[in-house]
Design a protein around this motif. Structure first.
Motif, PDB file in Angstrom:
ATOM      1  N   ALA B 125       0.845  -1.209   0.000  1.00 16.04           N
ATOM      2  CA  ALA B 125       0.000   0.000   0.000  1.00 16.04           C
ATOM      3  C   ALA B 125       0.876   1.253   0.000  1.00 16.04           C
ATOM      4  CB  ALA B 125      -0.919  -0.006   1.217  1.00 16.04           C
ATOM      5  N   PHE B 126       1.938   1.227   0.818  1.00 15.30           N
ATOM      6  CA  PHE B 126       2.826   2.382   0.890  1.00 15.30           C
ATOM      7  C   PHE B 126       3.550   2.596  -0.444  1.00 15.30           C
ATOM      8  CE2 PHE B 126       6.867   4.502   1.954  1.00 15.30           C
ATOM      9  CZ  PHE B 126       6.352   5.669   2.470  1.00 15.30           C
ATOM     10  N   THR B 127       3.941   1.483  -1.099  1.00 17.89           N
ATOM     11  CA  THR B 127       4.618   1.577  -2.392  1.00 17.89           C
ATOM     12  C   THR B 127       3.714   2.245  -3.432  1.00 17.89           C
ATOM     13  OG1 THR B 127       5.797  -0.464  -1.887  1.00 17.89           O
ATOM     14  CG2 THR B 127       5.812   0.228  -4.179  1.00 17.89           C
ATOM     15  N   ILE B 128       2.450   1.789  -3.471  1.00 17.23           N
ATOM     16  CA  ILE B 128       1.498   2.368  -4.431  1.00 17.23           C
ATOM     17  C   ILE B 128       1.315   3.857  -4.136  1.00 17.23           C
ATOM     18  CG2 ILE B 128      -0.895   2.326  -5.267  1.00 17.23           C
ATOM     19  CD1 ILE B 128      -0.905  -0.706  -4.544  1.00 17.23           C
ATOM     20  N   ILE B 147      13.678  11.491  -9.434  1.00 14.53           N
ATOM     21  CA  ILE B 147      13.923  10.054  -9.489  1.00 14.53           C
ATOM     22  C   ILE B 147      14.819   9.562  -8.356  1.00 14.53           C
ATOM     23  CG2 ILE B 147      13.432   9.591 -11.912  1.00 14.53           C
ATOM     24  CD1 ILE B 147      16.570   9.793 -12.197  1.00 14.53           C
ATOM     25  N   VAL B 148      15.538  10.489  -7.712  1.00 14.82           N
ATOM     26  CA  VAL B 148      16.376  10.064  -6.577  1.00 14.82           C
ATOM     27  C   VAL B 148      15.459   9.610  -5.435  1.00 14.82           C
ATOM     28  CG1 VAL B 148      18.102  10.790  -4.893  1.00 14.82           C
ATOM     29  CG2 VAL B 148      18.210  11.654  -7.223  1.00 14.82           C
ATOM     30  N   ILE B 149      14.483  10.461  -5.093  1.00 16.25           N
ATOM     31  CA  ILE B 149      13.570  10.118  -3.998  1.00 16.25           C
ATOM     32  C   ILE B 149      12.517   9.122  -4.502  1.00 16.25           C
ATOM     33  CG2 ILE B 149      12.085  11.051  -2.182  1.00 16.25           C
ATOM     34  CD1 ILE B 149      13.371  13.852  -2.948  1.00 16.25           C
ATOM     35  N   GLY B 150      12.011   9.383  -5.698  1.00 16.70           N
ATOM     36  CA  GLY B 150      10.961   8.520  -6.260  1.00 16.70           C
ATOM     37  C   GLY B 150      11.427   7.095  -6.501  1.00 16.70           C
ATOM     38  N   GLY B 151      12.742   6.921  -6.598  1.00 21.61           N
ATOM     39  CA  GLY B 151      13.290   5.591  -6.820  1.00 21.61           C
ATOM     40  C   GLY B 151      12.927   4.616  -5.720  1.00 21.61           C
ATOM     41  N   ALA B 152      12.558   5.146  -4.567  1.00 22.97           N
ATOM     42  CA  ALA B 152      12.181   4.270  -3.448  1.00 22.97           C
ATOM     43  C   ALA B 152      10.997   3.381  -3.823  1.00 22.97           C
ATOM     44  CB  ALA B 152      11.827   5.124  -2.223  1.00 22.97           C
ATOM     45  N   ALA B 153      10.093   3.921  -4.649  1.00 16.69           N
ATOM     46  CA  ALA B 153       8.903   3.140  -5.028  1.00 16.69           C
ATOM     47  C   ALA B 153       9.300   1.844  -5.738  1.00 16.69           C
ATOM     48  CB  ALA B 153       7.996   3.976  -5.913  1.00 16.69           C
ATOM     49  N   GLY B 154      10.292   1.944  -6.602  1.00 16.92           N
ATOM     50  CA  GLY B 154      10.730   0.763  -7.335  1.00 16.92           C
ATOM     51  C   GLY B 154      11.591  -0.168  -6.499  1.00 16.92           C
ATOM     52  N   ALA B 155      12.052   0.345  -5.341  1.00 17.17           N
ATOM     53  CA  ALA B 155      12.967  -0.443  -4.512  1.00 17.17           C
ATOM     54  C   ALA B 155      12.239  -1.325  -3.502  1.00 17.17           C
ATOM     55  CB  ALA B 155      13.931   0.498  -3.797  1.00 17.17           C
ATOM     56  N   PHE B 156      10.956  -1.074  -3.310  1.00 24.03           N
ATOM     57  CA  PHE B 156      10.215  -1.818  -2.294  1.00 24.03           C
ATOM     58  C   PHE B 156       9.899  -3.299  -2.625  1.00 24.03           C
ATOM     59  CE2 PHE B 156       9.084   2.275  -0.212  1.00 24.03           C
ATOM     60  CZ  PHE B 156       9.385   1.900   1.087  1.00 24.03           C
ATOM     61  N   PRO B 157       9.682  -3.669  -3.899  1.00 28.02           N
ATOM     62  CA  PRO B 157       9.243  -5.043  -4.184  1.00 28.02           C
ATOM     63  C   PRO B 157      10.041  -6.173  -3.518  1.00 28.02           C
ATOM     64  CG  PRO B 157       8.927  -3.735  -6.126  1.00 28.02           C
ATOM     65  CD  PRO B 157       9.618  -2.847  -5.117  1.00 28.02           C
ATOM     66  N   PRO B 158      11.412  -6.158  -3.538  1.00 31.68           N
ATOM     67  CA  PRO B 158      12.092  -7.265  -2.856  1.00 31.68           C
ATOM     68  C   PRO B 158      11.827  -7.271  -1.347  1.00 31.68           C
ATOM     69  CG  PRO B 158      13.681  -5.620  -3.608  1.00 31.68           C
ATOM     70  CD  PRO B 158      12.373  -5.266  -4.219  1.00 31.68           C
ATOM     71  N   ILE B 171      17.824  -7.033   7.671  1.00 29.98           N
ATOM     72  CA  ILE B 171      18.913  -6.240   7.092  1.00 29.98           C
ATOM     73  C   ILE B 171      19.105  -6.588   5.612  1.00 29.98           C
ATOM     74  CG2 ILE B 171      20.738  -7.867   7.823  1.00 29.98           C
ATOM     75  CD1 ILE B 171      21.149  -4.064   7.742  1.00 29.98           C
ATOM     76  N   GLU B 172      18.842  -7.879   5.286  1.00 28.31           N
ATOM     77  CA  GLU B 172      18.993  -8.312   3.891  1.00 28.31           C
ATOM     78  C   GLU B 172      18.002  -7.583   2.993  1.00 28.31           C
ATOM     79  OE1 GLU B 172      18.569 -10.268   6.475  1.00 28.31           O
ATOM     80  OE2 GLU B 172      20.151 -11.781   6.567  1.00 28.31           O
ATOM     81  N   SER B 173      16.753  -7.481   3.462  1.00 25.65           N
ATOM     82  CA  SER B 173      15.751  -6.824   2.611  1.00 25.65           C
ATOM     83  C   SER B 173      16.012  -5.323   2.534  1.00 25.65           C
ATOM     84  CB  SER B 173      14.332  -7.121   3.104  1.00 25.65           C
ATOM     85  OG  SER B 173      14.037  -6.447   4.302  1.00 25.65           O
ATOM     86  N   ILE B 174      16.581  -4.764   3.609  1.00 29.83           N
ATOM     87  CA  ILE B 174      16.921  -3.333   3.565  1.00 29.83           C
ATOM     88  C   ILE B 174      18.047  -3.096   2.542  1.00 29.83           C
ATOM     89  CG2 ILE B 174      17.936  -1.423   4.898  1.00 29.83           C
ATOM     90  CD1 ILE B 174      16.410  -2.569   7.346  1.00 29.83           C
ATOM     91  N   LEU B 175      19.007  -4.031   2.506  1.00 30.33           N
ATOM     92  CA  LEU B 175      20.105  -3.879   1.541  1.00 30.33           C
ATOM     93  C   LEU B 175      19.616  -4.064   0.100  1.00 30.33           C
ATOM     94  CD1 LEU B 175      23.203  -5.489   3.270  1.00 30.33           C
ATOM     95  CD2 LEU B 175      23.006  -3.155   2.436  1.00 30.33           C
ATOM     96  N   MET B 176      18.659  -4.996  -0.109  1.00 32.56           N
ATOM     97  CA  MET B 176      18.104  -5.154  -1.466  1.00 32.56           C
ATOM     98  C   MET B 176      17.367  -3.880  -1.878  1.00 32.56           C
ATOM     99  SD  MET B 176      16.822  -9.093  -1.901  1.00 32.56           S
ATOM    100  CE  MET B 176      16.015  -9.321  -0.322  1.00 32.56           C
ATOM    101  N   PHE B 177      16.656  -3.288  -0.899  1.00 37.74           N
ATOM    102  CA  PHE B 177      15.985  -2.008  -1.141  1.00 37.74           C
ATOM    103  C   PHE B 177      17.017  -0.944  -1.525  1.00 37.74           C
ATOM    104  CE2 PHE B 177      14.935   2.181   0.470  1.00 37.74           C
ATOM    105  CZ  PHE B 177      13.651   2.403   0.015  1.00 37.74           C
ATOM    106  N   ALA B 178      18.076  -0.863  -0.710  1.00 37.53           N
ATOM    107  CA  ALA B 178      19.104   0.159  -0.941  1.00 37.53           C
ATOM    108  C   ALA B 178      19.782  -0.026  -2.301  1.00 37.53           C
ATOM    109  CB  ALA B 178      20.142   0.104   0.172  1.00 37.53           C
TER     110      ALA B 178
END
Lengths: 59, 316
Positions: B125-128, B147-158, B171-178
Motif C-alpha cells: 500500500a505504501f509503495t502504491i 527520481i532520486v527520492i521517487g526511486g524508493a517506489a521501485g525499490a520496495f518489491p524485494p 537487514i537483507e531486505s533493507i540492503l536489497m531495497f538500498a
C-alpha cells in the motif's frame, strides 16, 4: 453486417473471453488460497476453539 | 479528451489497452525482484501462497502504473516515447484509468493481506501511495531530484517479497531495497541524457533539463560510485556468498566503466554518435540489476541443495 461491424463484434468477443478467463482465474486462485489456509495454521485454531466449545457444552 | 468524446469518437478499449495501463515492462522488474526477495528469505513459503503473493504484488505495481498514466496523460501526450499510450491515444479515458488503478490497488493490497500478512500488504500500500502520490503527483514535476527520492517506489518489491516469507523486515531486505534505490538515479539519468528533448518539451524538471547534461554526467558517476559498496555489501549477508561477490565485482566494474565513459564525454562527442555510450550504459544498468538479483537467486538455490559456504564471512 459490414466488415467493420464484424471486426468490432469479434474484438468485443475476444475481450469478453479474456475478462471471463481473468475472473475465472481469480476465483480459482482465491479458492486455492482458501484451501491452503484451511490446511495450515488458522484451521488448527478454529478446530481448537470448536473442541473447547464442545467441551463447555458437555460440562 | 473527455470521457464523452472518447465514446462519441467510437473508440473501444481492448483488453490489451488495460494491460498496457499496468506498464508490463516495469511490472516484470517488480515481479522479478519481489520473487527474488521471497525466494532468498530463510523461510519457505507454500507455492500457492507464494504465487498468489507475487501476483498481487504485480497487480499492485501495475495499479500504480495505471494511476501514473492517468495523472501524467498531459505529459505522455507531448513525449514521443509515450504518445501511443492508451490515454493520450484516446483509447481509454483518464477517468476510467483512474478508477481501474484505484480498484486494482484496493484488491491487490487486501488480497496480499489475506494471502500473506499485513506487513507485506502495508508495504505494498505504501509503495502504491509513494509512486502514485509522492512521485507522480508531486516530485516528478517539482524537483530534479524526482527520481532520486521517487526511486524508493521501485525499490520496495524485494522488501515486500521478503516480508511475505518472513513477516518481518531484515537487514537483507533493507540492503536489497538500498541496492535498487541507489541504482535508479544513474539508470534514469542515462536515459534522460538521450531523451532530453522529450523531457524538455514536456516540461519535466529532469536533472538534464534543469542543470544540463554536464552536471548529469557528474551525478551519474558519483551515484554509481556510491552504489558499489551497497551492491557488494549484500555479498556479506545471509543471502550473499562468493558467487554473488564475484559477479557483483564484475558487474560493478562494468557499470563503473560505463559511468566513467559517460562522465568523460562532452556533448559534441555524444551528438556525433547519437548518444551511443549513454544508450549502452542504460542497457548495461538493466543487465546489472537483473544479473545481481539472478545471482542472489542462484545462491539461494545452491543453499537449498545444501551447498553452504561455511568459510564465507557474514559480516552484516
Amino acid at each position: 453486417m459490414s466488415g467493420a461491424d464484424n471486426n468490432a463484434s469479434g474484438r468485443r468477443k475476444r475481450n469478453n473471453i479474456m475478462i471471463g478467463l481473468v475472473l475465472f482465474g481469480f476465483v480459482g486462485l482465491v479458492f486455492a488460497i482458501t484451501i491452503v489456509k484451511m490446511a495450515s495454521g488458522p484451521a488448527d485454531v478454529a478446530n481448537s476453539q470448536r473442541v473447547s466449545t464442545t467441551q463447555e457444552q458437555t460440562q | 479528451m473527455t470521457d464523452t468524446s472518447v465514446i462519441e469518437a467510437g473508440y473501444e478499449a481492448d483488453f490489451g489497452d488495460y494491460v498496457t495501463l499496468l506498464k508490463p515492462r516495469v511490472m516484470s522488474l517488480v515481479v522479478f525482484t519481489a520473487l527474488v526477495g521471497l525466494l532468498v528469505a530463510p523461510v519457505s513459503v507454500n507455492p500457492v501462497i507464494g504465487f498468489a503473493s507475487i501476483l498481487f504484488i504485480a497487480i499492485g505495481g501495475g495499479a500504480s502504473g495505471a494511476l501514473n498514466m492517468w495523472w501524467d496523460a498531459d505529459i505522455d501526450a507531448v513525449m514521443k516515447r509515450t504518445q501511443d499510450r492508451p490515454i493520450p491515444a484516446g483509447r481509454i479515458s483518464g477517468n476510467n484509468a483512474m478508477i481501474f488503478g484505484l480498484w486494482l490497488s484496493v484488491i491487490a493490497v487486501l488480497m496480499l493481506g489475506l494471502t500473506a500478512n499485513y506487513l507485506a500488504a502495508g508495504l505494498l500500500a505504501f509503495t502504491i501511495f509513494f509512486y502514485a502520490v509522492i512521485y507522480t503527483m508531486w516530485l516528478k514535476r517539482a524537483t530534479p531530484q524526482n527520481i532520486v527520492i521517487g526511486g524508493a517506489a521501485g525499490a520496495f518489491p524485494p522488501m515486500i517479497g521478503w516480508a511475505v516469507a518472513t513477516g518481518s523486515i531484515g537487514i537483507e531486505s533493507i540492503l536489497m531495497f538500498a541496492l535498487i534505490f541507489m541504482w535508479t538515479p544513474p539508470h534514469f539519468w542515462a536515459l534522460a541524457l538521450f531523451m532530453n528533448q522529450d523531457y524538455t518539451k514536456a516540461g519535466v524538471p529532469m536533472l538534464t533539463v534543469t542543470h544540463g547534461r554536464r552536471v548529469t554526467r557528474n551525478h551519474i558517476l558519483v551515484y554509481t560510485i556510491a552504489l558499489v559498496p551497497v551492491a557488494i555489501a549484500v555479498a556479506f549477508t545471509s543471502i550473499g556468498g562468493p558467487l554473488y561477490f564475484v559477479t557483483s565485482v564484475a558487474l560493478n566494474a562494468m557499470f563503473l566503466k560505463g559511468a566513467y565513459d559517460i562522465w568523460q564525454r562532452d556533448e559534441d562527442q555524444a551528438e556525433a554518435d547519437k548518444y551511443a555510450t549513454e544508450r549502452k550504459v542504460f542497457r548495461v544498468s538493466l543487465y546489472y540489476l537483473f544479473g545481481l538479483f539472478a545471482v542472489l537467486l542462484i545462491e539461494a538455490t545452491a543453499k537449498g541443495f545444501g551447498l553452504n559456504w561455511a568459510a564465507w564471512p557474514q559480516w552484516i
